[in-house]
Design a protein around this motif. Structure first.
Motif, mmCIF file in Angstrom:
data_model
loop_
_atom_site.group_PDB
_atom_site.id
_atom_site.type_symbol
_atom_site.label_atom_id
_atom_site.label_comp_id
_atom_site.label_asym_id
_atom_site.label_seq_id
_atom_site.Cartn_x
_atom_site.Cartn_y
_atom_site.Cartn_z
ATOM 1 N N ARG A 178 2.376 -27.987 34.154
ATOM 2 C CA ARG A 178 2.316 -28.996 33.094
ATOM 3 C C ARG A 178 2.266 -28.391 31.691
ATOM 4 O O ARG A 178 2.501 -29.108 30.719
ATOM 5 C CB ARG A 178 1.072 -29.877 33.304
ATOM 6 C CG ARG A 178 1.161 -30.733 34.560
ATOM 7 C CD ARG A 178 -0.132 -31.471 34.816
ATOM 8 N NE ARG A 178 -0.062 -32.285 36.030
ATOM 9 C CZ ARG A 178 -1.084 -32.954 36.546
ATOM 10 N NH1 ARG A 178 -2.271 -32.912 35.938
ATOM 11 N NH2 ARG A 178 -0.934 -33.655 37.638
ATOM 12 N N HIS A 179 1.946 -27.105 31.583
ATOM 13 C CA HIS A 179 1.882 -26.459 30.272
ATOM 14 C C HIS A 179 3.289 -25.992 29.895
ATOM 15 O O HIS A 179 3.851 -25.106 30.536
ATOM 16 C CB HIS A 179 0.914 -25.279 30.313
ATOM 17 C CG HIS A 179 0.499 -24.808 28.960
ATOM 18 N ND1 HIS A 179 1.384 -24.218 28.067
ATOM 19 C CD2 HIS A 179 -0.711 -24.827 28.329
ATOM 20 C CE1 HIS A 179 0.726 -23.898 26.965
ATOM 21 N NE2 HIS A 179 -0.534 -24.257 27.094
ATOM 22 N N ARG A 180 3.835 -26.566 28.856
ATOM 23 C CA ARG A 180 5.242 -26.334 28.530
ATOM 24 C C ARG A 180 5.527 -24.874 28.212
ATOM 25 O O ARG A 180 6.497 -24.295 28.729
ATOM 26 C CB ARG A 180 5.631 -27.209 27.328
ATOM 27 C CG ARG A 180 7.066 -27.050 26.897
ATOM 28 C CD ARG A 180 7.375 -27.993 25.744
ATOM 29 N NE ARG A 180 8.745 -27.812 25.275
ATOM 30 C CZ ARG A 180 9.266 -28.499 24.277
ATOM 31 N NH1 ARG A 180 8.537 -29.410 23.656
ATOM 32 N NH2 ARG A 180 10.515 -28.291 23.908
ATOM 33 N N ALA A 181 4.701 -24.243 27.375
ATOM 34 C CA ALA A 181 4.964 -22.860 26.982
ATOM 35 C C ALA A 181 4.799 -21.904 28.168
ATOM 36 O O ALA A 181 5.616 -21.011 28.383
ATOM 37 C CB ALA A 181 4.028 -22.462 25.833
ATOM 38 N N LEU A 182 3.713 -22.092 28.942
ATOM 39 C CA LEU A 182 3.512 -21.235 30.105
ATOM 40 C C LEU A 182 4.624 -21.428 31.123
ATOM 41 O O LEU A 182 5.093 -20.467 31.747
ATOM 42 C CB LEU A 182 2.161 -21.539 30.745
ATOM 43 C CG LEU A 182 0.934 -20.881 30.127
ATOM 44 C CD1 LEU A 182 -0.330 -21.382 30.814
ATOM 45 C CD2 LEU A 182 1.025 -19.371 30.233
ATOM 46 N N ARG A 183 5.042 -22.662 31.320
ATOM 47 C CA ARG A 183 6.125 -22.943 32.265
ATOM 48 C C ARG A 183 7.399 -22.233 31.852
ATOM 49 O O ARG A 183 8.138 -21.700 32.695
ATOM 50 C CB ARG A 183 6.344 -24.456 32.343
ATOM 51 C CG ARG A 183 7.333 -24.885 33.404
ATOM 52 C CD ARG A 183 7.361 -26.389 33.541
ATOM 53 N NE ARG A 183 7.889 -27.050 32.356
ATOM 54 C CZ ARG A 183 7.196 -27.902 31.597
ATOM 55 N NH1 ARG A 183 5.951 -28.182 31.895
ATOM 56 N NH2 ARG A 183 7.748 -28.461 30.542
ATOM 57 N N THR A 184 7.655 -22.179 30.558
ATOM 58 C CA THR A 184 8.848 -21.488 30.074
ATOM 59 C C THR A 184 8.761 -19.990 30.329
ATOM 60 O O THR A 184 9.712 -19.376 30.831
ATOM 61 C CB THR A 184 9.030 -21.750 28.571
ATOM 62 O OG1 THR A 184 9.158 -23.157 28.346
ATOM 63 C CG2 THR A 184 10.271 -21.047 28.044
ATOM 64 N N ILE A 185 7.622 -19.390 29.991
ATOM 65 C CA ILE A 185 7.462 -17.936 30.162
ATOM 66 C C ILE A 185 7.589 -17.537 31.630
ATOM 67 O O ILE A 185 8.342 -16.628 31.990
ATOM 68 C CB ILE A 185 6.107 -17.482 29.591
ATOM 69 C CG1 ILE A 185 6.093 -17.639 28.063
ATOM 70 C CG2 ILE A 185 5.814 -16.035 29.967
ATOM 71 C CD1 ILE A 185 4.753 -17.349 27.419
ATOM 72 N N VAL A 186 6.871 -18.233 32.495
ATOM 73 C CA VAL A 186 6.895 -17.881 33.915
ATOM 74 C C VAL A 186 8.257 -18.190 34.524
ATOM 75 O O VAL A 186 8.740 -17.453 35.395
ATOM 76 C CB VAL A 186 5.767 -18.615 34.659
ATOM 77 C CG1 VAL A 186 5.826 -18.332 36.144
ATOM 78 C CG2 VAL A 186 4.415 -18.198 34.100
ATOM 79 N N GLY A 187 8.911 -19.259 34.076
ATOM 80 C CA GLY A 187 10.249 -19.557 34.574
ATOM 81 C C GLY A 187 11.261 -18.485 34.210
ATOM 82 O O GLY A 187 12.103 -18.095 35.034
ATOM 83 N N VAL A 188 11.185 -17.984 32.988
ATOM 84 C CA VAL A 188 12.080 -16.899 32.576
ATOM 85 C C VAL A 188 11.813 -15.644 33.402
ATOM 86 O O VAL A 188 12.741 -14.944 33.823
ATOM 87 C CB VAL A 188 11.914 -16.610 31.067
ATOM 88 C CG1 VAL A 188 12.644 -15.337 30.674
ATOM 89 C CG2 VAL A 188 12.437 -17.779 30.253
ATOM 90 N N VAL A 189 10.531 -15.361 33.665
ATOM 91 C CA VAL A 189 10.190 -14.197 34.484
ATOM 92 C C VAL A 189 10.803 -14.318 35.869
ATOM 93 O O VAL A 189 11.395 -13.367 36.407
ATOM 94 C CB VAL A 189 8.652 -14.047 34.581
ATOM 95 C CG1 VAL A 189 8.269 -13.049 35.659
ATOM 96 C CG2 VAL A 189 8.089 -13.609 33.249
ATOM 97 N N GLY A 190 10.687 -15.487 36.482
ATOM 98 C CA GLY A 190 11.233 -15.669 37.822
ATOM 99 C C GLY A 190 12.742 -15.526 37.872
ATOM 100 O O GLY A 190 13.291 -14.865 38.767
ATOM 101 N N LEU A 191 13.443 -16.117 36.918
ATOM 102 C CA LEU A 191 14.906 -16.056 36.924
ATOM 103 C C LEU A 191 15.415 -14.647 36.638
ATOM 104 O O LEU A 191 16.365 -14.176 37.280
ATOM 105 C CB LEU A 191 15.464 -17.041 35.888
ATOM 106 C CG LEU A 191 15.244 -18.527 36.210
ATOM 107 C CD1 LEU A 191 15.737 -19.393 35.056
ATOM 108 C CD2 LEU A 191 15.960 -18.912 37.498
ATOM 109 N N THR A 192 14.801 -13.966 35.690
ATOM 110 C CA THR A 192 15.240 -12.592 35.411
ATOM 111 C C THR A 192 14.893 -11.651 36.567
ATOM 112 O O THR A 192 15.638 -10.709 36.844
ATOM 113 C CB THR A 192 14.608 -12.072 34.110
ATOM 114 O OG1 THR A 192 13.183 -12.243 34.167
ATOM 115 C CG2 THR A 192 15.159 -12.810 32.907
#
Length: 535
Positions: free
Chosen positions: A355-369
């Motif tokens: 639900r945390h937009r900024a954290l979701r973005t950071i962790v999502g980028v980590v997973g995709l890369t």
């Protein structure tokens, strides 16, 4: 005497109530209204917000102050022995200063007070406007946290020893499995057992770390890993280490590492402080890179030819030294909160992350890369040998170039973030990583491989340092272990998928197509995430 003391406390409580607005901190120790968080309430602090008004809570101000730390903090501001005078005029705007007349109550220091001033912006829940606050320490100087303090140096030393041990083991375990069994299935089983805890154990481990004392958890994890590694060294020396033994030891060591990793991250945030998170993570990544990617593999290569058991003995000694260094680290308890089941704690951490937009973005980028880079790792060495004519004996030097790029990035990225902002540098790091991958696939020259790996190391190092600092800054202290574990699970969980997809795609097209495609997708991820990262 009792009546005089009660009257004195009530008089001080009335004076505090004159400067206390409606509650602006929840019981988890975080300041801010709906939709906004200014920053954590640091240990041994009490908040005195800057807007005048009477607090609607009928409890004394000292009791309310204690609730800001979940009931664990001692609210000395309500004790007449600790504070003689505390009025609005003493809380000067924009200044860090001790409240006049404050002195320790008994053997303990007085609690720091947060008062009105020019500090972080705060949207109070009962005020329709932004107010300001600043920390006014009482009996606690600013040198209590930072990268130059003794607790952080001890933690960094323990991390360095454990990184060297991990580097030795990560090189020696698969090599010994391959040499002793000559069976690719056995090598695959041991490798899977080593990775599996990051998918099965990491999330409950993070929830338990949030409950336990951090130093004790880290020390027990290091001692346990040292003991298991020492047993494994003895079995290898006695020729009793089969595939089953290697797989069980690999699983146990990685399981304990999930606890150690979460506890180390929480302690780093506690000792470095919000202002030094970038520098702290830069130093952490530096020692980890040297230990895991340079010193550890070189030591394993030198010792393995003599006796493979020595590799694991050295790993056990390094982990034991890491545990000893933790004696200089003060013990920190997990955040006090209501009792709940382990499953509820894990789900609460995942919900917060999603639900945390900024954290979701950071962790999502980590997973995709992680998915893309794991695919590159599958084909890159074979591509370098066959297409770029890199000698097979020189292939390991490509990883050294990656490590050198990462070491440079840990220093440069922190300085650039102070000038340009961490979000801008994070996006730039991803674009540099994409450029390095593109050079590897597009330039058909042998020397380009070393340049490409150096550039990839620089881009990945910049991202790792700053993304870790921002993730830690955005994560509430009571959830640090769970968010750290969820971050690891996502990264490690998608890596096998990327490795599994890269081979068939390369077989259907070409290895060069896989590499260039990964470069394009990495750049696309950076550009898509840029607005949120920079915002």
């Amino acid at each position: 005497m009792g009546r005089a003391r009660r009257l004195a406390r009530e008089r001080i409580s009335r004076r505090l109530a004159a400067v206390l607005p409606p509650a602006t901190a929840d019981q988890r120790g975080w300041l801010g209204g709906p939709g906004r968080v200014a920053r954590r309430v640091l240990p041994r602090e009490v908040r005195l917000p800057g807007r005048a008004g009477v607090h609607p809570d009928p409890r004394p101000a000292s009791r309310r102050a204690g609730l800001l730390h979940g009931g664990r903090a001692r609210a000395d501001v309500g004790d007449p022995r600790a504070v003689r005078r505390c009025g609005a005029a003493q809380l000067r705007a924009g200044r860090r200063r001790a409240v006049p007349g404050a002195r320790p109550a008994g053997p303990r220091r007085a609690t720091p007070v947060v008062g009105a001033g020019a500090g972080a912006a705060l949207a109070g829940p009962r005020h329709g406007r932004v107010s300001r606050e600043v920390v006014v320490p009482v009996g606690l100087d600013d040198s209590a946290v930072g990268v130059h303090t003794r607790p952080f140096r001890c933690l960094l030393g323990a991390w360095a020893f454990s990184s060297v041990g991990d580097g030795v083991r990560s090189a020696a375990l698969p090599l010994f499995t391959a040499v002793s069994t000559r069976d690719p299935v056995a090598v695959s089983v041991v490798a899977a057992a080593t990775v599996l805890p990051w998918l099965l154990v990491a999330l409950p481990a993070g929830a338990m770390v949030d409950r336990w004392r951090l130093r004790n958890t880290l020390a027990v994890a290091h001692v346990f890993r040292s003991a298991v590694t020492l047993v494994l060294a003895g079995l290898i020396f006695a020729d009793g280490a089969g595939v089953v033994v290697l797989a069980i030891c690999g699983f146990l060591l990685s399981s304990a590492e999930t606890f150690a990793d979460s506890a180390s991250q929480s302690l780093l945030v506690s000792f470095a402080g919000p202002a030094d998170l970038e520098r702290a993570n830069g130093r952490l990544v530096s020692v980890e890179t040297v230990g895991v990617q340079i010193a550890g593999p070189l030591a394993a290569a030198a010792l393995f030819a003599w006796d493979p058991a020595l590799c694991f003995a050295i790993d056990a000694i390094a982990l034991g030294c890491a545990a000893v260094l933790l004696i200089g680290v003060p013990s920190r308890a997990g955040a006090a909160r209501e009792r709940s089941s382990l499953r509820a704690d894990v789900l609460a951490g995942l919900r917060f992350l999603v639900r945390h937009r900024a954290l979701r973005t950071i962790v999502g980028v980590v997973g995709l890369t992680a998915l893309l880079t794991s695919g590159i790792n599958v084909v890159a060495f074979l591509y370098a040998i066959e297409s770029l004519a890199v000698p097979a004996a020189a292939v390991p030097t490509l990883l050294v170039c990656t490590a050198l790029g990462t070491l440079l990035a840990t220093h440069v990225a922190v300085r650039l973030s102070n000038r340009l902002g961490s979000g801008t540098v994070m996006v730039g790091g991803l674009l540099v990583l994409a450029a390095g991958i593109g050079v590897l696939g597009a330039v058909q020259v042998a020397g380009a491989a070393w340049l490409a790996y150096f550039v990839m190391g620089f881009g990945a190092g910049s991202w790792n340092v700053l993304s870790a600092a921002n993730r830690q800054r955005l994560t509430p202290g009571p959830m640090m272990g769970r968010v750290t574990s969820a971050h690891r699970v996502l990264a490690w969980g998608l890596m096998p998928l990327g490795a599994a997809l890269a081979g068939p795609i390369a077989d259907a097209t070409s290895m060069r197509t896989v590499i260039i495609g990964a470069a394009v997708l990495t750049a696309a991820i950076a550009l898509a995430a840029a607005p949120r990262l920079r915002g």
